[in-house]
Design a protein around this motif. Sequence first.
Motif, PDB file in Angstrom:
ATOM      1  N   VAL A  81      30.568  42.962  53.822  1.00  0.00           N
ATOM      2  CA  VAL A  81      29.112  42.476  52.931  1.00  0.00           C
ATOM      3  C   VAL A  81      27.755  42.735  53.978  1.00  0.00           C
ATOM      4  CG1 VAL A  81      28.158  40.124  53.175  1.00  0.00           C
ATOM      5  CG2 VAL A  81      31.532  40.542  52.785  1.00  0.00           C
ATOM      6  N   PRO A  82      26.570  43.324  52.773  1.00  0.00           N
ATOM      7  CA  PRO A  82      25.710  43.928  53.056  1.00  0.00           C
ATOM      8  C   PRO A  82      25.032  42.374  53.682  1.00  0.00           C
ATOM      9  CG  PRO A  82      25.622  43.827  50.801  1.00  0.00           C
ATOM     10  CD  PRO A  82      27.177  43.283  51.241  1.00  0.00           C
ATOM     11  N   ARG A  83      23.654  43.465  54.328  1.00  0.00           N
ATOM     12  CA  ARG A  83      22.346  42.454  55.238  1.00  0.00           C
ATOM     13  C   ARG A  83      21.971  41.650  53.702  1.00  0.00           C
ATOM     14  NH1 ARG A  83      20.947  42.576  59.684  1.00  0.00           N
ATOM     15  NH2 ARG A  83      21.975  44.915  61.638  1.00  0.00           N
ATOM     16  N   GLY A  84      21.698  40.025  54.038  1.00  0.00           N
ATOM     17  CA  GLY A  84      20.929  39.118  52.497  1.00  0.00           C
ATOM     18  C   GLY A  84      21.656  38.792  52.066  1.00  0.00           C
ATOM     19  N   VAL A  85      23.124  38.281  52.180  1.00  0.00           N
ATOM     20  CA  VAL A  85      23.809  37.668  50.599  1.00  0.00           C
ATOM     21  C   VAL A  85      23.635  36.441  51.458  1.00  0.00           C
ATOM     22  CG1 VAL A  85      26.423  37.604  50.961  1.00  0.00           C
ATOM     23  CG2 VAL A  85      25.247  39.723  50.928  1.00  0.00           C
ATOM     24  N   ARG A  86      23.348  35.282  50.225  1.00  0.00           N
ATOM     25  CA  ARG A  86      23.084  34.003  50.491  1.00  0.00           C
ATOM     26  C   ARG A  86      24.752  33.555  50.042  1.00  0.00           C
ATOM     27  NH1 ARG A  86      22.197  30.055  46.443  1.00  0.00           N
ATOM     28  NH2 ARG A  86      22.657  31.857  44.897  1.00  0.00           N
ATOM     29  N   GLU A  87      25.492  33.914  48.912  1.00  0.00           N
ATOM     30  CA  GLU A  87      26.596  33.709  49.258  1.00  0.00           C
ATOM     31  C   GLU A  87      27.583  34.540  48.263  1.00  0.00           C
ATOM     32  OE1 GLU A  87      27.561  30.740  45.012  1.00  0.00           O
ATOM     33  OE2 GLU A  87      26.268  29.817  46.163  1.00  0.00           O
ATOM     34  N   ILE A  88      28.536  34.036  49.101  1.00  0.00           N
ATOM     35  CA  ILE A  88      30.294  34.709  48.978  1.00  0.00           C
ATOM     36  C   ILE A  88      30.549  33.735  48.082  1.00  0.00           C
ATOM     37  CG2 ILE A  88      30.872  34.578  50.724  1.00  0.00           C
ATOM     38  CD1 ILE A  88      32.687  37.059  50.153  1.00  0.00           C
ATOM     39  N   ALA A  89      30.871  34.380  46.631  1.00  0.00           N
ATOM     40  CA  ALA A  89      31.863  32.936  45.926  1.00  0.00           C
ATOM     41  C   ALA A  89      33.432  35.283  45.467  1.00  0.00           C
ATOM     42  CB  ALA A  89      31.451  33.513  44.103  1.00  0.00           C
ATOM     43  N   VAL A  90      33.966  33.918  45.214  1.00  0.00           N
ATOM     44  CA  VAL A  90      35.601  34.260  44.469  1.00  0.00           C
ATOM     45  C   VAL A  90      36.567  33.269  43.688  1.00  0.00           C
ATOM     46  CG1 VAL A  90      37.680  35.546  46.032  1.00  0.00           C
ATOM     47  CG2 VAL A  90      35.641  35.560  46.810  1.00  0.00           C
ATOM     48  N   SER A  91      37.231  34.300  43.000  1.00  0.00           N
ATOM     49  CA  SER A  91      37.561  33.533  42.328  1.00  0.00           C
ATOM     50  C   SER A  91      39.140  34.749  42.294  1.00  0.00           C
ATOM     51  CB  SER A  91      36.794  33.260  40.974  1.00  0.00           C
ATOM     52  OG  SER A  91      36.813  34.450  39.870  1.00  0.00           O
ATOM     53  N   TYR A  92      40.245  33.461  41.582  1.00  0.00           N
ATOM     54  CA  TYR A  92      41.863  34.828  41.504  1.00  0.00           C
ATOM     55  C   TYR A  92      42.225  34.139  40.403  1.00  0.00           C
ATOM     56  CZ  TYR A  92      44.962  32.114  44.107  1.00  0.00           C
ATOM     57  OH  TYR A  92      45.544  31.172  44.933  1.00  0.00           O
ATOM     58  N   ALA A  93      43.416  35.187  40.609  1.00  0.00           N
ATOM     59  CA  ALA A  93      44.654  35.083  39.130  1.00  0.00           C
ATOM     60  C   ALA A  93      46.023  35.739  39.305  1.00  0.00           C
ATOM     61  CB  ALA A  93      43.612  35.088  37.626  1.00  0.00           C
ATOM     62  N   TYR A  94      46.324  35.139  38.977  1.00  0.00           N
ATOM     63  CA  TYR A  94      48.191  36.565  38.869  1.00  0.00           C
ATOM     64  C   TYR A  94      48.594  35.641  38.077  1.00  0.00           C
ATOM     65  CZ  TYR A  94      50.064  32.067  41.232  1.00  0.00           C
ATOM     66  OH  TYR A  94      50.205  31.149  41.343  1.00  0.00           O
ATOM     67  N   GLU A  95      49.946  36.237  37.517  1.00  0.00           N
ATOM     68  CA  GLU A  95      50.520  36.737  36.650  1.00  0.00           C
ATOM     69  C   GLU A  95      52.276  35.538  37.416  1.00  0.00           C
ATOM     70  OE1 GLU A  95      51.207  39.385  34.474  1.00  0.00           O
ATOM     71  OE2 GLU A  95      49.486  40.155  34.084  1.00  0.00           O
ATOM     72  N   LYS A  96      52.351  34.621  36.025  1.00  0.00           N
ATOM     73  CA  LYS A  96      54.118  34.107  35.899  1.00  0.00           C
ATOM     74  C   LYS A  96      54.742  35.700  35.459  1.00  0.00           C
ATOM     75  CE  LYS A  96      53.806  30.632  38.577  1.00  0.00           C
ATOM     76  NZ  LYS A  96      54.259  29.842  39.786  1.00  0.00           N
ATOM     77  N   ALA A  97      56.199  35.624  35.916  1.00  0.00           N
ATOM     78  CA  ALA A  97      57.095  35.979  35.428  1.00  0.00           C
ATOM     79  C   ALA A  97      57.450  35.614  35.211  1.00  0.00           C
ATOM     80  CB  ALA A  97      57.340  37.321  36.390  1.00  0.00           C
ATOM     81  N   THR A  98      58.378  36.046  33.682  1.00  0.00           N
ATOM     82  CA  THR A  98      60.077  35.368  32.851  1.00  0.00           C
ATOM     83  C   THR A  98      60.768  36.564  34.481  1.00  0.00           C
ATOM     84  OG1 THR A  98      59.820  35.968  30.582  1.00  0.00           O
ATOM     85  CG2 THR A  98      61.680  35.507  31.145  1.00  0.00           C
ATOM     86  N   VAL A  99      61.785  35.126  34.594  1.00  0.00           N
ATOM     87  CA  VAL A  99      62.884  35.251  36.052  1.00  0.00           C
ATOM     88  C   VAL A  99      63.806  34.720  35.558  1.00  0.00           C
ATOM     89  CG1 VAL A  99      61.340  35.365  37.717  1.00  0.00           C
ATOM     90  CG2 VAL A  99      61.875  32.972  37.284  1.00  0.00           C
ATOM     91  N   PRO A 100      65.485  34.980  35.920  1.00  0.00           N
ATOM     92  CA  PRO A 100      67.004  34.562  35.965  1.00  0.00           C
ATOM     93  C   PRO A 100      66.632  32.744  36.415  1.00  0.00           C
ATOM     94  CG  PRO A 100      66.880  36.637  36.308  1.00  0.00           C
ATOM     95  CD  PRO A 100      65.336  36.267  37.057  1.00  0.00           C
TER      96      PRO A 100
END
Length: 515
Positions: A81-100
Amino acid sequence: MTGSEDRAPEDSRADSRADRTIGRRGLFVTGAATALTLGTVSFANAAPGSDGGGAPGERTRVVTGTLPPGAPDFVYLPVEVPRGVREIAVSYAYEKATVPAGTQNNALDIGVFDERGTELGGRGFRGWSGGARTEFFIRADAATPGYIPGPVRAGTWHIALGPYTVAPQGLPYRVTITLKSGERGSTPAPVYPPTRAKGRGRAWYRGDCHLHSWYSDGKRTPAEIAALARAAGLDFINTSDHNTHASHPAWEGLWGDDLLILTGEEITTRNGHVLALGVDPGTFVDWRYRARDNRFGHFAREIRRAGGLVVPAHPHATCVGCNWKFGFGEADAVEVWNGPYTPDDEVSLQEWDNTLAVAGRSGGRWVPAMGNSDAHRDPDRIGGPQTVVLADDLSREAIQAGLKAGHSYVAESSAVSLAFTVSGGRGGHAGIGERLRAAPEEPVTVRVEVTGAVGCTVAFVTDQGTLFTAPAGAVEWQTTASYATYVRAEVRHAPVVPGLPGPLAAFTNPVFLGD
């Protein structure tokens, strides 16, 4: 394990250093278990201006990868993260699988540590939402519930990924990080609940010490929880959001003469959950260890140094990672009844009861039992069950002292009350959690008076098992210290399954008998 950085659609210029290093990976030690760190995500100067069509003053990076079966409990994604940052925003996603059938599918948790690092028990923690949210933000004046507001300082931050379960095919994930520049703003001073309410002097006080708000995986606001606690007839509650103390300042104006609000946390490890009950506001207790790491004793002592009690929760719950594997040597109490009464609560109750005979014979330390609702959302009933504790006043210190001494019983609601005493022929008298000094063959009278438990049965339970039952109401029974090492009362509904005990309506901690 693979990882790569993609350009976000609005970012036409990727940083060359990040491109070179994002595939690099290595192992490091957090102070407990080995974890994995991915390659560093680097941003160019986040000064105001548009990066190829995005909002002015924003830069975005996207990281994708796949975690294999057997991945470490925690995978850290460093972000420069450099200088001058006001806000950090994070989003994420992941996949479900077909499982027995019978195979766990993918589940991925998320949180973040700031430039102060990821050291176990360190100061870098800035929030955790587990699997309850898909995105979060942090800035000086505000943050997503579960995260800690404060300046976004320059340095290496770490997004913490927690692969809770991984399917045989692996766990594909995508993390999007956006830095927003601009004037930071100021962080409001937290306002925490007071440690004392008016109360009624020395009295029996009702409380629920295991509750979840929208600051973790609950759906209720603190205001809604406080209103429901009052409606349930409670005198005190304890905040216990999973793996974060972010809710501690969120109760401003919700306490009162009639409601004491204690601050805490549910430490949610891969080998069981434990309540930090009534710690100093603003206290964070780390959870990144298993029983094999031999670190729980350290953090149990940290809870007590912060003024809290250590209470293992739902020790035989059936969810993944919920069974308590750390033992009870550090416990101040144990939650044997969690929410609506179920078979795992019955197992917890019987396991706890088995420990009482040893304590009764030796006169040594014993661990009191309690019950809480673990309420998250509608229709979960706050105060179902609740612990009723005899305390000198309605304060953190007095409530904790009563709980730790076992001067308490558990009831399914405020409609159920009981009085339980034991007396000897020489005028001795003992209440819940105490010892009646009596000669081995001296007659001992056990009395219980139950109200609000219509159609229930009361039983007196000893080290030999259940020795007397009767319809709930005013019940009396005679015994001796040689016949019963301890005695406690249970109030049960009629059995639902033939041959098995009925659900509890209430139970007490024991009274021990003998010198």
